[in-house]
Design a protein around this motif. Structure first.
Motif, short mmCIF file in Angstrom:
data_model
loop_
_atom_site.label_atom_id
_atom_site.label_comp_id
_atom_site.label_asym_id
_atom_site.label_seq_id
_atom_site.Cartn_x
_atom_site.Cartn_y
_atom_site.Cartn_z
N THR A 141 47.15 11.49 32.02
CA THR A 141 47.34 10.16 32.61
C THR A 141 48.00 9.18 31.65
OG1 THR A 141 45.07 9.62 31.97
CG2 THR A 141 45.44 10.38 34.24
N GLY A 142 48.36 9.63 30.45
CA GLY A 142 49.19 8.83 29.57
C GLY A 142 48.49 7.76 28.77
N TRP A 143 47.15 7.85 28.63
CA TRP A 143 46.45 6.75 27.94
C TRP A 143 46.90 6.61 26.49
CZ3 TRP A 143 43.60 7.78 23.62
CH2 TRP A 143 43.17 9.09 23.41
N LEU A 144 47.20 7.74 25.83
CA LEU A 144 47.65 7.65 24.43
C LEU A 144 49.04 7.01 24.36
CD1 LEU A 144 46.73 8.43 21.54
CD2 LEU A 144 48.11 10.50 21.79
N CYS A 145 49.90 7.32 25.32
CA CYS A 145 51.21 6.68 25.37
C CYS A 145 51.07 5.18 25.59
CB CYS A 145 52.05 7.30 26.50
SG CYS A 145 52.62 8.98 26.19
N GLY A 146 50.11 4.78 26.43
CA GLY A 146 49.88 3.36 26.65
C GLY A 146 49.48 2.64 25.39
N LEU A 147 48.60 3.23 24.59
CA LEU A 147 48.21 2.63 23.31
C LEU A 147 49.39 2.65 22.33
CD1 LEU A 147 44.62 4.12 22.87
CD2 LEU A 147 45.21 1.72 23.27
N ALA A 148 50.17 3.73 22.34
CA ALA A 148 51.31 3.82 21.43
C ALA A 148 52.31 2.69 21.70
CB ALA A 148 51.99 5.18 21.58
N ALA A 149 52.56 2.40 22.96
CA ALA A 149 53.48 1.31 23.30
C ALA A 149 52.97 -0.02 22.75
CB ALA A 149 53.67 1.24 24.81
N PHE A 150 51.67 -0.25 22.80
CA PHE A 150 51.10 -1.48 22.25
C PHE A 150 51.37 -1.58 20.75
CE2 PHE A 150 47.84 -3.95 20.17
CZ PHE A 150 47.78 -5.10 20.94
N PHE A 151 51.32 -0.44 20.05
CA PHE A 151 51.51 -0.44 18.60
C PHE A 151 52.98 -0.36 18.18
CE2 PHE A 151 47.02 0.69 18.65
CZ PHE A 151 46.54 -0.06 17.59
N GLY A 152 53.88 -0.52 19.13
CA GLY A 152 55.29 -0.61 18.78
C GLY A 152 56.06 0.69 18.81
N TRP A 153 55.43 1.76 19.25
CA TRP A 153 56.15 3.01 19.41
C TRP A 153 56.94 2.99 20.73
CZ3 TRP A 153 56.21 7.14 15.95
CH2 TRP A 153 55.31 7.07 14.89
N ARG A 154 57.91 3.87 20.82
CA ARG A 154 58.66 4.08 22.07
C ARG A 154 58.28 5.45 22.62
NH1 ARG A 154 64.78 3.39 20.93
NH2 ARG A 154 64.25 4.28 18.89
N PRO A 155 57.19 5.52 23.41
CA PRO A 155 56.66 6.82 23.81
C PRO A 155 57.33 7.39 25.05
CG PRO A 155 55.21 5.08 24.57
CD PRO A 155 56.33 4.40 23.81
N VAL A 156 57.33 8.71 25.11
CA VAL A 156 57.74 9.46 26.29
C VAL A 156 56.68 10.53 26.51
CG1 VAL A 156 59.47 10.98 27.33
CG2 VAL A 156 60.19 9.09 25.86
N GLY A 157 56.27 10.72 27.75
CA GLY A 157 55.27 11.74 28.07
C GLY A 157 55.90 12.92 28.78
N VAL A 158 55.31 14.09 28.57
CA VAL A 158 55.70 15.31 29.29
C VAL A 158 54.42 15.98 29.77
CG1 VAL A 158 56.64 17.64 29.05
CG2 VAL A 158 57.85 15.71 28.03
N ASP A 159 54.40 16.39 31.04
CA ASP A 159 53.24 17.11 31.56
C ASP A 159 53.71 18.03 32.68
OD1 ASP A 159 49.95 16.49 31.29
OD2 ASP A 159 50.56 17.60 33.07
N ILE A 160 53.00 19.13 32.84
CA ILE A 160 53.37 20.09 33.88
C ILE A 160 52.93 19.61 35.25
CG2 ILE A 160 51.27 21.51 33.81
CD1 ILE A 160 53.15 23.96 33.90
N SER A 161 52.04 18.60 35.31
CA SER A 161 51.53 18.07 36.57
C SER A 161 52.34 16.86 37.01
CB SER A 161 50.05 17.67 36.42
OG SER A 161 49.62 16.87 37.49
N LEU A 162 52.95 16.94 38.18
CA LEU A 162 53.70 15.81 38.72
C LEU A 162 52.78 14.62 38.95
CD1 LEU A 162 56.26 14.53 39.88
CD2 LEU A 162 55.71 15.60 42.08
N ARG A 163 51.57 14.90 39.43
CA ARG A 163 50.61 13.82 39.67
C ARG A 163 50.29 13.07 38.38
NH1 ARG A 163 44.28 14.61 40.56
NH2 ARG A 163 43.69 12.52 41.24
N ALA A 164 50.09 13.81 37.28
CA ALA A 164 49.80 13.16 36.00
C ALA A 164 50.97 12.30 35.54
CB ALA A 164 49.46 14.22 34.96
N CYS A 165 52.18 12.80 35.70
CA CYS A 165 53.37 12.03 35.30
C CYS A 165 53.47 10.73 36.10
CB CYS A 165 54.63 12.86 35.48
SG CYS A 165 54.72 14.28 34.37
N GLN A 166 53.19 10.80 37.38
CA GLN A 166 53.22 9.60 38.22
C GLN A 166 52.17 8.59 37.77
OE1 GLN A 166 52.66 11.58 41.99
NE2 GLN A 166 54.87 11.66 42.43
#
Length: 318
Positions: free
Chosen positions: A127-152
């Motif tokens: 569900t991208g929670w780590l990417c959400g925190l990374a964006a707060f800390f100034g990173w430019r995150p991209v997520g990859v997952d095999i589940s379309l639902r998770a990516c959405q």
């Protein structure tokens, strides 16, 4: 189900051998999908794999709609909202509470991995929670997952780009990212070696990979054996110890390795047999308290419930 739940035997992902010792045979205890699966040890290098295991075509049947890591209502999402609220507190109270908000993020992304272009890739983002925190800390995150639902869910919850893709081939150019994170992902992959080779390719020289996996050498695994929760058959296809994880990272070409264990469940040795119901909680805590004395010993011997590892791509490439 429309897809036949077929299984296969595979060679060792670390050394390529095909001679195994079967430790035990188990079932899907979490969701009850039918089938029997063994945990096997390679006779040559000691790596633990699930054999037989679902084929690549059958594997999605073992990740139902209720799979927690793909569910936006799971506790990790709620905790991320809490962490972001703590991180946004200003003034003296912020000085007190911001470290607590950063704790989950800093477990895998310590300050010493920062630098470069601050582009981050998370493989198996859920569900991208780590990417959400990374964006707060100034990173430019991209997520990859095999589940379309998770990516959405990742795109909707955090506004982070997420691609529905597996880890066998990453759709990025060479030397793209400063950091690649695999949090409880490597053990799910048919070939961790293939994915880590792709990670090595897309990392910038000097970039880092950060990994968290269950620890098959943990004290909990030794106590509970075949009933250890983190076998999670058949979704976990590989089961790492500190030694096999280090060997794999070295084979791919990573350097400056840092591997340690974390998480200690003090009830493992003392009060696991007590029921979890009102009125018993205080007794569990009282009887379990002495087990905390083992905490430094467990971590020093790398016998915590999870392994955390970091490896650096050499500046000169491979």
């Amino acid at each position: 189900m429309s897809t036949p739940l077929t299984t296969e035997w595979v060679s060792c992902d670390l050394c390529g051998a095909s001679e195994w010792e079967t430790l035990f045979v188990g079932r899907d205890r979490r969701y009850g999908v039918p089938g029997e699966f063994g945990v096997t040890r390679c006779r040559y290098c000691g790596h633990l794999q699930t054999n037989p295991r679902p084929t690549r075509e059958a594997l999605p049947a073992y990740y139902p709609e209720t799979y927690e890591s793909h569910d936006a209502t799971c506790h990790r999402v709620r905790h991320t909202y809490r962490d972001l609220a703590l991180l946004r507190i200003k003034g003296v109270l912020g000085w007190l509470f911001r470290p607590f908000g950063a704790l989950r993020f800093r477990r895998l992304v310590p300050v010493w991995v920062e630098g470069g272009n601050r582009r981050m890739l998370e493989i198996g983002c859920g569900t991208g929670w780590l990417c959400g925190l990374a964006a707060f800390f100034g990173w430019r995150p991209v997520g990859v997952d095999i589940s379309l639902r998770a990516c959405q869910q990742t795109c909707r919850l955090w506004g982070v780009t997420s691609l529905c893709h597996d880890g066998a081939f990453l759709p990025f150019r060479d030397n793209t990212f400063q950091l690649v994170v695999l949090r409880h992902t490597l053990e799910h992959l048919p070939s961790p070696r293939t994915t880590l080779q792709e990670v090595f390719r897309v990392l910038q020289p000097g970039g880092w990979v950060a990994i968290e996996v269950p620890n098959a050498a943990s004290l909990g695994c030794q106590v509970f054996g075949a009933r250890w929760d983190s076998w999670d058959l058949p979704r976990h296809l590989h089961h790492f110890t500190p030694q096999t994880l280090q060997r794999l990272l070295e084979q791919v070409g990573f350097a400056n390795l840092r591997i340690g264990s974390a998480q200690w469940k003090p009830f493992v040795l003392t009060t696991h047999w007590l029921p979890r119901r009102p009125g018993v909680g205080f007794l569990r805590g009282l009887l379990g308290a002495p087990a905390w004395l083992l905490f430094p010993w467990v971590l020093a011997r790398r016998q915590g419930e999870v392994l955390r590892a970091w490896g650096r791509k050499p500046e000169t490439g491979k």
